[in-house]
Write an enzyme that holds these catalytic residues in place. Sequence first.
Site, PDB file in Angstrom:
ATOM      1  N   ILE A  31       0.445  -1.602   0.011  1.00 64.48           N
ATOM      2  CA  ILE A  31       0.091  -0.186   0.244  1.00 64.48           C
ATOM      3  C   ILE A  31       0.479   0.870   0.392  1.00 64.48           C
ATOM      4  O   ILE A  31       0.518   2.243  -0.376  1.00 64.48           O
ATOM      5  CB  ILE A  31      -0.800   0.103   1.209  1.00 64.48           C
ATOM      6  CG1 ILE A  31      -2.050   1.027   0.891  1.00 64.48           C
ATOM      7  CG2 ILE A  31      -0.189  -0.061   1.767  1.00 64.48           C
ATOM      8  CD1 ILE A  31      -3.153   1.001   2.231  1.00 64.48           C
ATOM      9  N   ASN A  86      11.635  -7.623   7.208  1.00 67.43           N
ATOM     10  CA  ASN A  86      12.002  -6.998   8.768  1.00 67.43           C
ATOM     11  C   ASN A  86      11.086  -7.777   9.999  1.00 67.43           C
ATOM     12  O   ASN A  86       9.912  -8.440   9.647  1.00 67.43           O
ATOM     13  CB  ASN A  86      10.788  -6.102   8.869  1.00 67.43           C
ATOM     14  CG  ASN A  86      11.504  -5.029   7.581  1.00 67.43           C
ATOM     15  OD1 ASN A  86      12.546  -4.592   7.590  1.00 67.43           O
ATOM     16  ND2 ASN A  86      10.544  -4.106   7.202  1.00 67.43           N
ATOM     17  N   GLN A  93       9.164  -4.208  11.800  1.00 74.39           N
ATOM     18  CA  GLN A  93       8.009  -4.791  11.982  1.00 74.39           C
ATOM     19  C   GLN A  93       6.926  -4.092  11.887  1.00 74.39           C
ATOM     20  O   GLN A  93       6.603  -4.344  13.286  1.00 74.39           O
ATOM     21  CB  GLN A  93       8.428  -6.410  11.804  1.00 74.39           C
ATOM     22  CG  GLN A  93       7.406  -7.049  10.995  1.00 74.39           C
ATOM     23  CD  GLN A  93       7.363  -8.896  12.000  1.00 74.39           C
ATOM     24  OE1 GLN A  93       7.986  -8.636  12.726  1.00 74.39           O
ATOM     25  NE2 GLN A  93       6.162  -9.811  11.706  1.00 74.39           N
ATOM     26  N   SER A  94       6.434  -3.809  10.416  1.00 66.31           N
ATOM     27  CA  SER A  94       4.926  -3.606  11.449  1.00 66.31           C
ATOM     28  C   SER A  94       3.558  -4.177  11.445  1.00 66.31           C
ATOM     29  O   SER A  94       2.271  -4.537  11.858  1.00 66.31           O
ATOM     30  CB  SER A  94       4.573  -1.872  10.383  1.00 66.31           C
ATOM     31  OG  SER A  94       4.222  -2.404   8.928  1.00 66.31           O
ATOM     32  N   HIS A  99       6.165 -12.227   6.112  1.00 64.50           N
ATOM     33  CA  HIS A  99       5.847 -11.234   4.313  1.00 64.50           C
ATOM     34  C   HIS A  99       7.167 -10.953   4.049  1.00 64.50           C
ATOM     35  O   HIS A  99       8.688 -10.277   5.101  1.00 64.50           O
ATOM     36  CB  HIS A  99       5.115 -10.258   4.425  1.00 64.50           C
ATOM     37  CG  HIS A  99       5.401  -8.915   5.280  1.00 64.50           C
ATOM     38  ND1 HIS A  99       4.970  -8.696   7.252  1.00 64.50           N
ATOM     39  CD2 HIS A  99       5.643  -7.386   5.543  1.00 64.50           C
ATOM     40  CE1 HIS A  99       5.126  -7.716   7.754  1.00 64.50           C
ATOM     41  NE2 HIS A  99       5.845  -7.293   6.463  1.00 64.50           N
TER      42      HIS A  99
HETATM   43  P1  DGP Z   1       6.613  -4.234   7.716  1.00 67.48           P
HETATM   44  O1  DGP Z   1       6.934  -3.154   8.196  1.00 67.48           O
HETATM   45  O2  DGP Z   1       7.886  -4.774   7.131  1.00 67.48           O
HETATM   46  O3  DGP Z   1       5.305  -5.053   8.452  1.00 67.48           O
HETATM   47  O4  DGP Z   1       5.872  -3.735   5.896  1.00 67.48           O
HETATM   48  C1  DGP Z   1       4.197  -4.027   6.428  1.00 67.48           C
HETATM   49  C2  DGP Z   1       3.668  -3.370   4.968  1.00 67.48           C
HETATM   50  O5  DGP Z   1       2.519  -4.025   4.475  1.00 67.48           O
HETATM   51  C3  DGP Z   1       4.695  -2.192   4.850  1.00 67.48           C
HETATM   52  O6  DGP Z   1       5.135  -1.752   3.513  1.00 67.48           O
HETATM   53  C4  DGP Z   1       2.782  -1.694   4.316  1.00 67.48           C
HETATM   54  C5  DGP Z   1       1.806  -2.240   4.160  1.00 67.48           C
HETATM   55  N1  DGP Z   1       0.354  -2.975   4.532  1.00 67.48           N
HETATM   56  C6  DGP Z   1      -0.090  -2.384   5.433  1.00 67.48           C
HETATM   57  N2  DGP Z   1      -1.265  -2.686   5.605  1.00 67.48           N
HETATM   58  C7  DGP Z   1      -1.706  -2.582   4.626  1.00 67.48           C
HETATM   59  C8  DGP Z   1      -2.498  -2.675   3.675  1.00 67.48           C
HETATM   60  O7  DGP Z   1      -3.831  -2.477   3.802  1.00 67.48           O
HETATM   61  N3  DGP Z   1      -2.892  -3.564   2.145  1.00 67.48           N
HETATM   62  C9  DGP Z   1      -1.611  -3.446   1.346  1.00 67.48           C
HETATM   63  N4  DGP Z   1      -1.721  -3.551   0.583  1.00 67.48           N
HETATM   64  N5  DGP Z   1      -0.175  -2.806   2.147  1.00 67.48           N
HETATM   65  C10 DGP Z   1      -0.337  -2.910   3.278  1.00 67.48           C
END
Ligand code: DGP
Length: 113
Positions: A31, A86, A93-94, A99
């Site tokens: 996103i 992450n 890591q969020s 992933h």
């Molecule tokens: P991390 O920081 O490694 O946990 O990356 C999580 C990623 O997930 C971040 O780059 C944004 C993405 N993300 C979060 N919410 C959503 C969502 O609802 N849809 C999509 N496509 N990506 C998302």
Amino acid sequence: MTDCLFCRIAAGEIPTDFVYEDDDVVAFRDINPQASVHILVVPRRHVPDLTAAAEDSDLIGRVVSAVAKVAADQGVDRSGYRSVVNTGPDAQQSVQHLHVHVIGGRQMDWPPG
Ligand code: DGP
């Protein structure tokens, strides 16, 4: 119903275009893309992070196989791409569901910030 965002996306509860899917793995656009290609490769089964997945070599193999297929489908397998997992707070890591970020389409720097 689970409150895990990526479980819900993988289950189709949150409409999302998959660029790749098989029985075990889905992949969709991040996103908040950091390059022209920025795909998240996600196991359907809930695994919180890489540490938790480490003992499941079958799962890791299927995720890595999907990463390679996504990179080829996105046309970055020859130019190169970065795959990032992450893990934990220091790595920011969020989303607490394993992933792999597949990032490509531009020259990148090293080391990461
Ligand atoms: P991390 O920081 O490694 O946990 O990356 C999580 C990623 O997930 C971040 O780059 C944004 C993405 N993300 C979060 N919410 C959503 C969502 O609802 N849809 C999509 N496509 N990506 C998302």
